[in-house]
Design a protein around this motif. Structure first.
Motif, PDB file in Angstrom:
ATOM      1  N   TYR A 367       3.135  25.963  14.710  1.00 25.79           N
ATOM      2  CA  TYR A 367       4.342  25.974  13.889  1.00 25.79           C
ATOM      3  C   TYR A 367       4.812  27.406  13.631  1.00 25.79           C
ATOM      4  O   TYR A 367       6.017  27.693  13.670  1.00 25.79           O
ATOM      5  N   GLU A 368       3.882  28.316  13.375  1.00 23.06           N
ATOM      6  CA  GLU A 368       4.260  29.707  13.156  1.00 23.06           C
ATOM      7  C   GLU A 368       4.922  30.295  14.396  1.00 23.06           C
ATOM      8  O   GLU A 368       5.945  30.985  14.302  1.00 23.06           O
ATOM      9  N   ARG A 369       4.361  30.016  15.586  1.00 23.00           N
ATOM     10  CA  ARG A 369       4.969  30.524  16.822  1.00 23.00           C
ATOM     11  C   ARG A 369       6.370  29.960  17.017  1.00 23.00           C
ATOM     12  O   ARG A 369       7.286  30.683  17.431  1.00 23.00           O
ATOM     13  N   MET A 370       6.543  28.679  16.715  1.00 25.63           N
ATOM     14  CA  MET A 370       7.839  28.046  16.909  1.00 25.63           C
ATOM     15  C   MET A 370       8.898  28.657  15.989  1.00 25.63           C
ATOM     16  O   MET A 370      10.014  28.963  16.419  1.00 25.63           O
ATOM     17  N   ILE A 371       8.546  28.849  14.707  1.00 19.41           N
ATOM     18  CA  ILE A 371       9.506  29.415  13.762  1.00 19.41           C
ATOM     19  C   ILE A 371       9.848  30.848  14.143  1.00 19.41           C
ATOM     20  O   ILE A 371      11.030  31.262  14.119  1.00 19.41           O
ATOM     21  N   LYS A 372       8.863  31.639  14.527  1.00 19.12           N
ATOM     22  CA  LYS A 372       9.140  33.022  14.928  1.00 19.12           C
ATOM     23  C   LYS A 372       9.982  33.070  16.203  1.00 19.12           C
ATOM     24  O   LYS A 372      10.850  33.952  16.355  1.00 19.12           O
ATOM     25  N   PHE A 373       9.758  32.134  17.111  1.00 25.29           N
ATOM     26  CA  PHE A 373      10.602  32.046  18.307  1.00 25.29           C
ATOM     27  C   PHE A 373      12.057  31.787  17.917  1.00 25.29           C
ATOM     28  O   PHE A 373      12.984  32.450  18.405  1.00 25.29           O
ATOM     29  N   GLY A 374      12.252  30.829  17.016  1.00 24.03           N
ATOM     30  CA  GLY A 374      13.611  30.510  16.592  1.00 24.03           C
ATOM     31  C   GLY A 374      14.285  31.679  15.897  1.00 24.03           C
ATOM     32  O   GLY A 374      15.470  31.955  16.121  1.00 24.03           O
ATOM     33  N   LEU A 375      13.547  32.376  15.058  1.00 24.68           N
ATOM     34  CA  LEU A 375      14.117  33.528  14.364  1.00 24.68           C
ATOM     35  C   LEU A 375      14.446  34.656  15.331  1.00 24.68           C
ATOM     36  O   LEU A 375      15.466  35.342  15.180  1.00 24.68           O
ATOM     37  N   SER A 376      13.591  34.858  16.326  1.00 24.81           N
ATOM     38  CA  SER A 376      13.870  35.893  17.332  1.00 24.81           C
ATOM     39  C   SER A 376      15.135  35.566  18.103  1.00 24.81           C
ATOM     40  O   SER A 376      15.974  36.441  18.365  1.00 24.81           O
ATOM     41  N   LEU A 378      17.641  33.977  17.071  1.00 26.98           N
ATOM     42  CA  LEU A 378      18.783  34.195  16.185  1.00 26.98           C
ATOM     43  C   LEU A 378      18.960  35.670  15.817  1.00 26.98           C
ATOM     44  O   LEU A 378      19.914  36.026  15.120  1.00 26.98           O
ATOM     45  N   GLY A 379      18.041  36.516  16.269  1.00 28.50           N
ATOM     46  CA  GLY A 379      18.110  37.937  15.931  1.00 28.50           C
ATOM     47  C   GLY A 379      17.768  38.226  14.483  1.00 28.50           C
ATOM     48  O   GLY A 379      18.222  39.234  13.923  1.00 28.50           O
ATOM     49  N   ALA A 415      14.625  38.316   1.615  1.00 33.47           N
ATOM     50  CA  ALA A 415      15.566  39.144   2.370  1.00 33.47           C
ATOM     51  C   ALA A 415      16.710  39.536   1.453  1.00 33.47           C
ATOM     52  O   ALA A 415      17.037  38.831   0.492  1.00 33.47           O
ATOM     53  N   GLY A 416      17.329  40.655   1.766  1.00 35.38           N
ATOM     54  CA  GLY A 416      18.465  41.110   0.974  1.00 35.38           C
ATOM     55  C   GLY A 416      19.726  40.313   1.242  1.00 35.38           C
ATOM     56  O   GLY A 416      20.611  40.229   0.393  1.00 35.38           O
ATOM     57  N   ASP A 417      19.819  39.713   2.437  1.00 33.03           N
ATOM     58  CA  ASP A 417      21.008  38.964   2.853  1.00 33.03           C
ATOM     59  C   ASP A 417      20.685  37.480   2.861  1.00 33.03           C
ATOM     60  O   ASP A 417      19.746  37.024   3.529  1.00 33.03           O
ATOM     61  N   GLU A 418      21.448  36.694   2.131  1.00 35.96           N
ATOM     62  CA  GLU A 418      21.220  35.256   2.049  1.00 35.96           C
ATOM     63  C   GLU A 418      21.256  34.597   3.424  1.00 35.96           C
ATOM     64  O   GLU A 418      20.539  33.624   3.687  1.00 35.96           O
ATOM     65  N   LYS A 419      22.073  35.137   4.332  1.00 29.93           N
ATOM     66  CA  LYS A 419      22.209  34.525   5.654  1.00 29.93           C
ATOM     67  C   LYS A 419      20.903  34.567   6.441  1.00 29.93           C
ATOM     68  O   LYS A 419      20.643  33.699   7.279  1.00 29.93           O
ATOM     69  N   VAL A 420      20.087  35.573   6.187  1.00 29.01           N
ATOM     70  CA  VAL A 420      18.796  35.657   6.875  1.00 29.01           C
ATOM     71  C   VAL A 420      17.911  34.483   6.472  1.00 29.01           C
ATOM     72  O   VAL A 420      17.319  33.799   7.314  1.00 29.01           O
ATOM     73  N   ASN A 421      17.825  34.222   5.173  1.00 29.78           N
ATOM     74  CA  ASN A 421      17.036  33.086   4.703  1.00 29.78           C
ATOM     75  C   ASN A 421      17.619  31.759   5.153  1.00 29.78           C
ATOM     76  O   ASN A 421      16.890  30.819   5.476  1.00 29.78           O
ATOM     77  N   GLY A 423      19.084  31.240   7.893  1.00 29.43           N
ATOM     78  CA  GLY A 423      18.681  31.061   9.283  1.00 29.43           C
ATOM     79  C   GLY A 423      17.315  30.419   9.376  1.00 29.43           C
ATOM     80  O   GLY A 423      17.079  29.534  10.223  1.00 29.43           O
ATOM     81  N   LEU A 424      16.392  30.831   8.511  1.00 34.51           N
ATOM     82  CA  LEU A 424      15.074  30.217   8.470  1.00 34.51           C
ATOM     83  C   LEU A 424      15.175  28.751   8.065  1.00 34.51           C
ATOM     84  O   LEU A 424      14.564  27.865   8.693  1.00 34.51           O
ATOM     85  N   THR A 425      15.967  28.471   7.042  1.00 31.31           N
ATOM     86  CA  THR A 425      16.122  27.097   6.583  1.00 31.31           C
ATOM     87  C   THR A 425      16.709  26.214   7.681  1.00 31.31           C
ATOM     88  O   THR A 425      16.300  25.060   7.866  1.00 31.31           O
ATOM     89  N   GLY A 426      17.677  26.751   8.443  1.00 30.96           N
ATOM     90  CA  GLY A 426      18.301  25.979   9.508  1.00 30.96           C
ATOM     91  C   GLY A 426      17.330  25.549  10.590  1.00 30.96           C
ATOM     92  O   GLY A 426      17.510  24.492  11.226  1.00 30.96           O
ATOM     93  N   LEU A 427      16.275  26.331  10.800  1.00 34.03           N
ATOM     94  CA  LEU A 427      15.291  25.975  11.825  1.00 34.03           C
ATOM     95  C   LEU A 427      14.520  24.715  11.454  1.00 34.03           C
ATOM     96  O   LEU A 427      14.002  24.023  12.343  1.00 34.03           O
ATOM     97  N   LEU A 428      14.429  24.415  10.170  1.00 40.77           N
ATOM     98  CA  LEU A 428      13.750  23.184   9.766  1.00 40.77           C
ATOM     99  C   LEU A 428      14.448  21.961  10.338  1.00 40.77           C
ATOM    100  O   LEU A 428      13.814  20.969  10.714  1.00 40.77           O
ATOM    101  N   THR A 429      15.787  22.031  10.409  1.00 38.91           N
ATOM    102  CA  THR A 429      16.558  20.941  10.999  1.00 38.91           C
ATOM    103  C   THR A 429      16.520  21.004  12.521  1.00 38.91           C
ATOM    104  O   THR A 429      16.297  19.989  13.195  1.00 38.91           O
ATOM    105  N   GLU A 430      16.715  22.198  13.064  1.00 40.23           N
ATOM    106  CA  GLU A 430      16.767  22.345  14.523  1.00 40.23           C
ATOM    107  C   GLU A 430      15.480  21.868  15.183  1.00 40.23           C
ATOM    108  O   GLU A 430      15.505  21.222  16.243  1.00 40.23           O
ATOM    109  N   PHE A 431      14.344  22.181  14.556  1.00 36.26           N
ATOM    110  CA  PHE A 431      13.051  21.818  15.136  1.00 36.26           C
ATOM    111  C   PHE A 431      12.425  20.620  14.420  1.00 36.26           C
ATOM    112  O   PHE A 431      11.207  20.432  14.472  1.00 36.26           O
ATOM    113  N   ALA A 432      13.264  19.824  13.778  1.00 39.78           N
ATOM    114  CA  ALA A 432      12.738  18.716  12.971  1.00 39.78           C
ATOM    115  C   ALA A 432      11.891  17.751  13.782  1.00 39.78           C
ATOM    116  O   ALA A 432      10.929  17.167  13.266  1.00 39.78           O
TER     117      ALA A 432
END
Length: 659
Positions: A367-376, A378-379, A415-421, A423-432
């Motif tokens: 799961y950690e690898r998958m989330i980090k892949f998704g974040l990478s 998304l930049g 994170a200082g920018d809400e959009k960064v967080n 992006g993490l939340t969106g991966l919960l749906t993308e990889f549901a």
């Protein structure tokens, strides 16, 4: 102790006997009825309350600025409203920091209540702790020194200076920790109820004892003793059975719905910690030692009025629910006081997912690898201030239920920018539908949605730069419902003493552990009790040999002294690092001291809580559980020490009885 003649309490009795000070609160959550209990279930001279943790004054700052919060703590008002007539009848004085951001507002509300009920009580409030205006532009005016700036061996968290190094980190609150001089001045002016903002937790008790015994500012031993008395009773029921490491040797029904502690402070500054006979709770050497070791910063306890030197502190049971504390020495206070600065740091998210049983470690790896892949992809992977994948618990071997087989992966992100967080939340749906076998979580991951959070910068501030006052509310002569304020400026103590390097040492005369006989492996907690807590980015933990647990060695037993020889010799800084195991980071720094008269070894671990308080990524952000975690570590203990506690192989207790 006879207190019934209320009418003479502040004339013939003042200073002629110990002053009896009861605590009614250690945090804003303590209900108002605790003030009423302390006023009605026995006789006391003062009731003090500490309503401010480091974070709650900051949490309410923005709402108060927007007119959406009164600025003071509601539970403090509830206690005063419930107790006001008893306070007047029994001539009990009240000193609280429940005024928070708006001590004037709460004081005026209390004054109106006093006037409506036609009671003979004078209300006052303390100002000068709120330094928001002075600190709101620190990016241009300069940031005060960090609380640990005098310790060159301490490495600060990588985000400690974000509030000046990064944009859009506005300060929301800045409050200095005041001493007791303003309180004493208010009492001398006849105040019966004093509402303060951020005075130090123990300052109300120091002020009450100082006034009662007519000490002077150079009565350092006496002030230091009162400071420790305040430290002991300031935390609700922590000295009467709550948060007590030896709780399991007592009936569980004796450990809730507790009455809070009372300090009887004598003219020389020594004290007896006790409680009202009514209601539940207990005061023993062990509960007092646990609280004494809570949130210390070593062998010197700092306050704006004195430094308390704890090397010689002694704790002795005098009777049922009566424990004498002495041996504390005092020195002049430091020229600075603590300044708590909070700022809007950005956004925080927390995601918790479950795994069950077979292959749990590999499931979390996946799961950690998958989330980090998704974040990478998304930049976003390198855009977080903090991104941690924390594994909580391990599944039970040969589990007897699915619950015993389940553990958690906690993803913590800042994170200082809400959009960064987001992006993490969106991966919960993308990889549901892409996950490990048996993946499950709570149905509503509300904590995954980014929320604004405030972070903490602990600073020091010159006492001579403070502009403090005590303000006496008095009815106008023309209209009884109106009020006028008499402001009395106050000044810091005229004498300071610079801080010296904190002591840090291993035991001076270690014993040869082989002389204590054969050893066996068991949990550290089978021999010692502990208490831990937070000091900003740092955690403290103190370990000691118990004396009054049902299974403890009698203090007269040779085993008691042998256990102390073993503890102080065995529990070194290197041993503590070893016990931290996977949790140890080379950036941490340890200070170690001993309190030989209470058989205690005390550590401060610098940096372990990151930025501390609401900015910490740790699951146990206030280090409340650190002591019990370390007590569960398996160590080599002399067999004779275990047998003396009635403990057999594997740490199993042979027999235990209630006191």
């Amino acid at each position: 102790m006879e207190l019934k003649n209320y009418s003479t309490r502040w004339t013939s009795q003042r200073g002629a006997r110990p002053v009896r000070i009861a605590n009614c609160s250690g945090y804003k959550a303590d209900p108002g009825y605790h003030m009423f209990y302390q006023a009605t279930l026995g006789d006391v001279d003062f009731i003090t309350g500490d309503y401010l943790a480091e974070v709650n004054i900051a949490e309410n700052a923005q709402a108060h600025a927007l007119g959406q919060h009164p600025g003071w703590e509601q539970t403090c008002w509830d206690g005063i409203e419930q107790s006001i007539e008893v306070l007047a009848e029994k001539r009990i004085k009240v000193i609280v920091n429940g005024g928070a951001h708006n001590p004037k507002g709460l004081a005026e509300k209390v004054h109106r209540l006093v006037t409506e009920k036609q009671l003979d009580l004078k209300v006052a409030y303390v100002l000068g702790d709120n330094l928001f205006e002075e600190m709101k532009d620190v990016a241009t005016t300069g940031l005060p020194p960090h609380l640990d700036s005098d310790n060159s061996e301490v490495q600060h968290s990588s985000h400690t200076l974000d509030l000046i190094k990064k944009e859009n980190k506005p300060i929301v609150s800045a409050n200095a920790y005041l001493g007791a001089r303003d309180i004493v001045q208010g009492l001398e002016e006849g105040a019966d109820i004093i509402i303060a903002g951020r005075v130090a937790d123990a300052s109300p008790v120091v002020g009450a004892a100082w006034y009662w015994h007519s000490w002077c500012y150079t009565s350092y031993d006496e002030l230091a003793g009162a400071l420790i008395a305040g430290h002991l009773i300031e935390c609700s029921g922590y000295v009467t059975g709550s948060n007590f490491a030896g709780f399991y040797e007592y009936p569980l029904d004796d450990l809730y719905d507790l009455i809070f502690g009372i300090a009887e402070v004598e003219k020389d500054g020594t004290c007896v910690i006790t409680k009202h006979d009514a209601k539940k709770g207990f005061v023993t050497e062990d509960t007092v030692k646990c609280q004494l070791l809570y949130e210390l910063q070593g062998n010197v306890y700092l306050n704006s009025d004195a430094k308390a030197i704890l090397d010689g502190v002694q704790v002795k049971q005098e009777g049922k629910d009566r424990v004498r504390v002495g041996g504390v020495k005092g020195l002049p206070p430091p020229p600075t006081t603590k300044l708590a600065i909070f700022y809007r740091a950005g956004f925080q998210s927390e995601i918790v997912i479950n795994a069950t049983g077979y292959g749990t470690a590999e499931k979390f790896d996946l799961y950690e690898r998958m989330i980090k892949f998704g974040l990478s992809r998304l930049g976003l992977l390198d855009k977080f201030d903090v991104l941690e994948f924390q594994r909580i618990g391990i599944p039970e071997p040969n589990p007897r239920s699915q619950l015993r087989s389940t553990s958690y992966l906690r993803i913590f992100a800042e994170a200082g920018d809400e959009k960064v967080n987001l992006g993490l939340t969106g991966l919960l749906t993308e990889f549901a539908m892409q996950h490990y076998s048996g993946f499950h979580a709570t149905s509503d991951q509300r904590t995954a949605i980014p929320k604004p959070y405030i972070s903490y910068y602990p600073a020091i501030y010159p006492q001579t730069s403070l502009r403090t006052s005590v303000n006496i509310l008095e009815p106008k002569k023309t209209t009884s419902a109106d009020v006028e304020t008499r402001m009395i400026p106050t000044t810091p103590t005229p004498r300071f003493e610079a801080l010296t390097k904190r002591e840090n040492y291993e035991t001076s005369n270690p014993v040869d552990l082989s002389t204590l006989g054969p050893t066996t492996r068991c949990r550290l907690g089978d021999v010692v009790l502990a208490r831990s807590g937070d000091k900003g980015a740092n955690a403290n933990v103190g370990f000691f040999i118990p004396t009054l647990l049902p299974s403890a060695y009698p203090p007269s037993s040779p085993l008691y002294a042998q256990a102390w020889d073993w503890l102080r010799t065995y529990l070194t800084k290197e041993k503590l690092k070893e016990m931290f195991a996977e949790s140890w980071d080379p950036a941490f720094f340890i200070e170690r001291v001993e309190f030989p008269h209470i058989y205690a070894v005390h550590f401060v671990v610098y940096g372990v809580l990151g930025r501390g308080v609401s900015g910490s990524s740790r699951l146990d952000a206030f280090a409340k559980g650190m002591g019990d975690w370390l007590r569960d570590c398996v160590v080599e203990v002399p067999v004779t020490l275990l047998e003396g506690r009635g403990i057999g192989k594997g740490g199993e207790t042979v027999s235990r009885s209630h006191l």
